[in-house]
Design an enzyme around this catalytic site. Structure first.
Site: not given
Lengths: 258, 229
Positions: A11, A130
């Site tokens: 990330d 997701d």
């Protein structure tokens, strides 16, 4: 035989890696380029950069990170986060990314998958999803959420299985399946979700969200039928090295690149 | 007291420029980076003259075969590439760049290709995930200098949905198993082509480029001085 891929996910915001501990052989654990090179040396099969800023300034910084990484890391590189247009994709691919990953933008505009695939080839277009379990459903069902970066995300009412099948029809060349229920828990991937998607689509499926132990990665492949496993915390916090994970999987009969 | 690295070949008094064909589709950056890492310069071109003047020519590839052929034709590059290869000069094709060498491809309906290696490009058999994406072993079925220093059954990175079925198996130097044992590396004279992406296959991939370029530039130097290699 095709090996199962082990993929560390980094990330990145403002050109820095968000998670990550200090490794002995690493001067700056916050530098995505150095960390990518480190994972490459450990035997990572691919690297994923996920841009969690996703502002236009952030994307410029990300482009620079991708360029510098591609100069010295000679394994596949995927970039995701905040890519909304074909032009956004092009810029990352030109910077040296091999694949681009789209999530919310594809839900809002499914044609983006097709346009990307027509322009760059399906092999470049990764659909990341997701998914969250819908309670008390038999057989099991999962719902797609968007904007999961902030505050739990938005429910879409869209069925995860149907979305995966549709995305492949539209031209996605790979699907990253992230379980919202499992993400960050380190209690294992949602293997039922993985298997449901993997058995329904013809393209490779990447497991994401929930890895805590090496057994979890094994189960994602065996029970979840995943073609690759993506993990962040277990690598960044040094719980396991990529080499340890690969040795473990190999010892249990899973083909990996050693 | 760091000095800029000097590419080996400069010592021989030659300009070691690797010519990479840009047909407007593939991402060339990773190929350029790999070559730069090995100390060679690249020239990216879509000009016929540059192709014909190349010392070592690389046809990289990403995307669909039909589009690639159309792009090459549109840039009037098919004839120069065919002539260059027929002249027996050093050529490296990668992925679609391998598939382009065949008679034709079934991808997106039949498309004629460059037809320098007889055979056709077919879809990988059903029953496994397509594209074939990831690291898979290349079995070296014939010895070749491009494999120097690379163990048999080394893993290389693949991304493709179609594969080359070559008529004359004597030019197949590497095979890979994915539902079928398909041809993953070809060599014929000074031509080498791989279905996998050496520029994405770590150290062993770089070694493929290094081996090819050493052979290629040696051959070119030999040709210029009239030696027979």
């Amino acid at each position: 035989m095709l090996t199962k891929r082990i993929i560390p996910c980094l990330d990145v915001t403002g050109g820095r890696v968000v998670k990550g501990i200090k490794y002995r052989n690493l001067q700056d654990a916050g530098d995505p380029v150095e960390l990518a090179a480190f994972y490459n040396e450990q035997g990572a099969d691919e690297i994923v950069f996920y841009d969690i800023t996703a502002s236009s300034d952030g994307r410029e910084t990300m482009r620079d990170v991708v360029e510098r990484t591609a100069d010295q890391v000679f394994i596949p590189l995927t970039v995701g986060g905040g890519l909304r247009t074909v032009d956004d994709m092009r810029r990352m691919l030109e910077a040296g990314a091999d694949k681009v990953s789209i999530n919310t933008a594809a839900v809002l505009d499914p044609d983006l998958i097709t346009h990307g695939a027509e322009r760059f080839g399906s092999q470049c277009i990764v659909l990341s999803m997701d998914a969250k379990r819908i309670p008390d459903e038999h057989p099991l069902r999962w719902e797609i959420f968007t904007h999961t970066g902030a505050g739990g995300g938005k429910a879409t009412g869209r069925d995860a299985l149907e979305w995966a099948v549709q995305a492949v029809e539209l031209g996605a060349g790979e699907i990253v399946v992230n379980s919202i229920d499992a993400d960050g828990t380190q209690t294992g991937y949602d293997v039922e979700l993985l298997r449901t998607i993997s058995e329904a689509v013809t393209v490779p499926v990447v497991a994401s969200g929930g890895a805590g132990t090496m057994e979890d990665l094994y189960q994602a492949v065996i029970r979840g039928k995943a073609d690759a496993v993506l993990a962040a915390s277990i690598f960044h916090y040094g719980t396991y090295s990529i080499r340890e994970v690969k040795d473990y999987l190999a010892s249990r009969g899973i083909p990996v690149r050693l | 007291m760091a000095m800029a690295p000097v590419p080996d070949i400069q010592k021989d008094g030659a300009t070691s420029v690797v010519t990479i064909i840009d047909y407007g589709a593939g991402n060339l950056r990773s190929v350029v980076n790999a070559i730069a890492r090995l100390g060679y310069q690249s020239k990216i071109t879509n000009q016929a003259d540059d192709v014909l003047a190349a010392q070592a020519l690389i046809l990289p590839g990403v995307g669909a075969a039909g589009d690639t052929m159309a792009n090459l034709k549109q840039r009037q590059l098919t004839k120069p590439i065919i002539q260059y290869i027929w002249d027996g000069r050093p050529f490296l094709g990668i992925c679609i760049g391998l598939q382009m060498l065949l008679t034709g491809t079934e991808e997106g309906g039949w498309h004629d290709c460059l037809n320098v290696i007889p055979g056709k490009v077919k879809r990988l058999p059903d029953g496994q995930k397509i594209p074939h994406m990831g690291w898979n072993q290349v079995k070296q079925v014939l010895p070749h200098p491009v494999f120097n220093g690379i163990p048999d059954e080394t893993n290389f990175y693949f991304v493709h949905s179609y594969y080359a079925e070559i008529d004359d198996e004597s030019s197949v130097i590497g095979i890979t198993d994915y539902g079928t044992n398909f041809c993953s590396a070809i060599a014929q004279g000074n031509l080498v082509a791989t279905q996998f992406h050496p520029e994405r296959s770590g150290e062993h991939g770089l070694r493929i480029y290094d081996n090819f370029l050493k052979l290629a530039l040696k051959e070119e130097l030999g040709r210029k001085t009239g030696e027979v290699i």
